[in-house]
Scaffold this active site. Structure first.
Site, PDB file in Angstrom:
ATOM      1  N   HIS A  64      -1.633 -65.740 -48.870  1.00  0.00           N
ATOM      2  CA  HIS A  64      -2.488 -64.711 -48.256  1.00  0.00           C
ATOM      3  C   HIS A  64      -3.907 -64.694 -48.817  1.00  0.00           C
ATOM      4  CE1 HIS A  64       1.389 -62.441 -46.905  1.00  0.00           C
ATOM      5  NE2 HIS A  64       1.076 -63.443 -46.111  1.00  0.00           N
ATOM      6  N   ASP A 108      -3.921 -61.534 -56.005  1.00  0.00           N
ATOM      7  CA  ASP A 108      -4.418 -61.493 -57.391  1.00  0.00           C
ATOM      8  C   ASP A 108      -4.302 -62.880 -58.021  1.00  0.00           C
ATOM      9  OD1 ASP A 108      -1.910 -61.866 -58.961  1.00  0.00           O
ATOM     10  OD2 ASP A 108      -1.310 -59.929 -58.134  1.00  0.00           O
ATOM     11  N   GLY A 124      10.109 -59.743 -56.314  1.00  0.00           N
ATOM     12  CA  GLY A 124       9.252 -58.600 -55.982  1.00  0.00           C
ATOM     13  C   GLY A 124       8.591 -58.645 -54.627  1.00  0.00           C
ATOM     14  N   THR A 125       9.368 -58.900 -53.599  1.00  0.00           N
ATOM     15  CA  THR A 125       8.804 -58.848 -52.241  1.00  0.00           C
ATOM     16  C   THR A 125       9.795 -58.183 -51.296  1.00  0.00           C
ATOM     17  OG1 THR A 125       8.037 -60.124 -50.328  1.00  0.00           O
ATOM     18  CG2 THR A 125       9.502 -61.282 -51.848  1.00  0.00           C
ATOM     19  N   GLN A 148       2.502 -64.479 -52.307  1.00  0.00           N
ATOM     20  CA  GLN A 148       1.835 -63.712 -51.243  1.00  0.00           C
ATOM     21  C   GLN A 148       0.698 -62.900 -51.856  1.00  0.00           C
ATOM     22  OE1 GLN A 148       5.098 -61.827 -48.522  1.00  0.00           O
ATOM     23  NE2 GLN A 148       6.033 -62.281 -50.483  1.00  0.00           N
ATOM     24  N   ASN A 149       0.644 -62.888 -53.189  1.00  0.00           N
ATOM     25  CA  ASN A 149      -0.330 -62.015 -53.856  1.00  0.00           C
ATOM     26  C   ASN A 149      -1.729 -62.603 -53.797  1.00  0.00           C
ATOM     27  OD1 ASN A 149       1.891 -60.533 -54.427  1.00  0.00           O
ATOM     28  ND2 ASN A 149       2.050 -61.173 -56.572  1.00  0.00           N
ATOM     29  N   TYR A 158     -11.476 -53.951 -50.564  1.00  0.00           N
ATOM     30  CA  TYR A 158     -11.223 -55.154 -51.381  1.00  0.00           C
ATOM     31  C   TYR A 158     -12.045 -55.151 -52.673  1.00  0.00           C
ATOM     32  CZ  TYR A 158      -8.195 -56.775 -47.724  1.00  0.00           C
ATOM     33  OH  TYR A 158      -7.147 -56.858 -46.842  1.00  0.00           O
TER      34      TYR A 158
HETATM   35  P1  OAD Z   1       5.750 -54.932 -50.724  1.00  0.00           P
HETATM   36  O1  OAD Z   1       5.024 -53.745 -51.240  1.00  0.00           O
HETATM   37  O2  OAD Z   1       6.104 -54.949 -49.291  1.00  0.00           O
HETATM   38  O3  OAD Z   1       7.104 -55.113 -51.531  1.00  0.00           O
HETATM   39  C1  OAD Z   1       7.106 -55.060 -52.938  1.00  0.00           C
HETATM   40  C2  OAD Z   1       8.497 -55.369 -53.427  1.00  0.00           C
HETATM   41  O4  OAD Z   1       8.457 -55.379 -54.842  1.00  0.00           O
HETATM   42  C3  OAD Z   1       9.546 -54.335 -53.004  1.00  0.00           C
HETATM   43  O5  OAD Z   1      10.702 -55.012 -52.529  1.00  0.00           O
HETATM   44  C4  OAD Z   1       9.837 -53.570 -54.316  1.00  0.00           C
HETATM   45  O6  OAD Z   1      11.189 -53.134 -54.358  1.00  0.00           O
HETATM   46  C5  OAD Z   1       9.573 -54.644 -55.343  1.00  0.00           C
HETATM   47  N1  OAD Z   1       9.175 -54.170 -56.685  1.00  0.00           N
HETATM   48  C6  OAD Z   1       8.377 -53.122 -57.020  1.00  0.00           C
HETATM   49  N2  OAD Z   1       8.195 -53.058 -58.349  1.00  0.00           N
HETATM   50  C7  OAD Z   1       8.905 -54.096 -58.882  1.00  0.00           C
HETATM   51  C8  OAD Z   1       9.112 -54.577 -60.215  1.00  0.00           C
HETATM   52  N3  OAD Z   1       8.563 -53.983 -61.274  1.00  0.00           N
HETATM   53  N4  OAD Z   1       9.882 -55.680 -60.384  1.00  0.00           N
HETATM   54  C9  OAD Z   1      10.472 -56.298 -59.309  1.00  0.00           C
HETATM   55  N5  OAD Z   1      10.311 -55.873 -58.032  1.00  0.00           N
HETATM   56  C10 OAD Z   1       9.530 -54.805 -57.813  1.00  0.00           C
HETATM   57  O7  OAD Z   1       4.899 -56.209 -51.145  1.00  0.00           O
HETATM   58  P2  OAD Z   1       5.012 -57.695 -50.588  1.00  0.00           P
HETATM   59  O8  OAD Z   1       6.387 -58.013 -50.155  1.00  0.00           O
HETATM   60  O9  OAD Z   1       4.365 -58.574 -51.585  1.00  0.00           O
HETATM   61  O10 OAD Z   1      -0.178 -59.085 -47.113  1.00  0.00           O
HETATM   62  O11 OAD Z   1       4.078 -57.604 -49.321  1.00  0.00           O
HETATM   63  C11 OAD Z   1       3.855 -58.735 -48.545  1.00  0.00           C
HETATM   64  C12 OAD Z   1       2.503 -58.676 -47.926  1.00  0.00           C
HETATM   65  O12 OAD Z   1       2.324 -57.412 -47.280  1.00  0.00           O
HETATM   66  C13 OAD Z   1       1.353 -58.735 -48.900  1.00  0.00           C
HETATM   67  O13 OAD Z   1       1.047 -60.041 -49.312  1.00  0.00           O
HETATM   68  C14 OAD Z   1       0.230 -58.129 -48.124  1.00  0.00           C
HETATM   69  C15 OAD Z   1       0.961 -56.957 -47.533  1.00  0.00           C
HETATM   70  O14 OAD Z   1       0.476 -56.465 -46.346  1.00  0.00           O
HETATM   71  C16 OAD Z   1      -1.350 -58.988 -46.494  1.00  0.00           C
HETATM   72  O15 OAD Z   1      -2.163 -58.116 -46.765  1.00  0.00           O
HETATM   73  C17 OAD Z   1      -1.551 -60.022 -45.456  1.00  0.00           C
END
Ligand code: OAD
Length: 223
Positions: A104, A89, A169-170, A86-87, A53
């Site tokens: 988160h 940052d 972006g999730t 969920q970020n 972290y």
């Molecule tokens: P992920 O890494 O699982 O997913 C990221 C998403 O962003 C994917 O669907 C990509 O296709 C998309 N993506 C990447 N670059 C992009 C861009 N420039 N524009 C638009 N979309 C883009 O991340 P999260 O879904 O945020 O939690 O992950 C959820 C949680 O998993 C996080 O909060 C974290 C992690 O483990 C904890 O640590 C508890």
């Protein structure tokens, strides 16, 4: 004023230079969740977890909000805007968003392991031996796997009242956060913006980069 809720994940911060989790160069391809993102990992090897972290925090200090974070703020003039993220940052806040719910936790905060009291992290690092006033080791104020999501009820409440839900972006793979979409029962529009969208059914999908799609999407909503 209509309520707009924007639900964001790591993809919105990718173009600022922060890694996502599950893309090909994502953090969970380089680190094991069970080594760095559980309370058990912290008890077993606190140095490793705190360093993970500390690195994220150091990187965060070097990056800036991008045009996707910034242009979402224009919605604040015409709508009640809440960003549920969920970020961990702080790029939404640094871009000028007033109303942000972190599901988160926050990278910039620590939490005492004795009483869960939250503190700002001064100086950018958290180390073994950094204690709260009561003598409890400080840990990052982030939600680890297996832990409760304290802001989930609050997020559900705002999503229930949303006229428009925009998801950006999730991968929608982490629960309970991913269930947010199920609570958008009053939404006229549910929009997903993602380079690799995970769902299509019953929603409007914009496939592409957040920085390329969000400014036009916002302009459309304001016109
Ligand atoms: P992920 O890494 O699982 O997913 C990221 C998403 O962003 C994917 O669907 C990509 O296709 C998309 N993506 C990447 N670059 C992009 C861009 N420039 N524009 C638009 N979309 C883009 O991340 P999260 O879904 O945020 O939690 O992950 C959820 C949680 O998993 C996080 O909060 C974290 C992690 O483990 C904890 O640590 C508890």
């Amino acid at each position: 004023m209509k309520n707009i809720v924007v639900f964001t994940g790591a993809g919105i911060s990718a173009e600022s230079g922060l890694s996502t989790f599950r893309d090909s160069n994502g953090l969970w391809k380089k680190y094991k969740i069970e080594d760095v993102a559980t309370f058990g990992a912290f008890i077993k090897n606190p140095r490793l977890v705190l360093n993970f972290y500390n690195l994220r925090r150091k990187q965060l200090l070097k990056v800036e909000p991008n045009i996707a974070h910034i242009s979402l703020n224009e919605l604040q003039y015409k709508f009640n805007l809440t960003i549920v993220t969920q970020n961990i940052d702080d790029l939404h806040e640094r871009s000028g968003t007033k109303n942000v719910i972190h599901l988160h936790g926050k990278l910039t905060e620590s939490k005492s392991i004795i009483d869960n009291k939250i503190y700002d992290i001064v100086g950018g690092e958290l180390n073994v031996g950094d204690y709260c006033k009561k003598g409890g080791q400080l840990r990052p104020n982030v939600v680890w796997f297996g832990e409760a999501v304290p802001n989930m009820d609050l997020a559900i409440e705002v999503v229930r009242k949303a006229s428009i839900l925009i998801i950006i972006g999730t991968s929608l793979q982490v629960y309970p956060a991913a269930t947010i979409i199920d609570y958008a029962i009053n939404a006229e529009r549910i929009i997903l913006v993602d380079t690799n969208p995970s769902i299509y059914k019953g929603i409007e999908v914009f496939k592409g980069k957040a920085t390329e799609i969000i400014p036009d999407l916002v302009r459309g909503l304001l016109s």
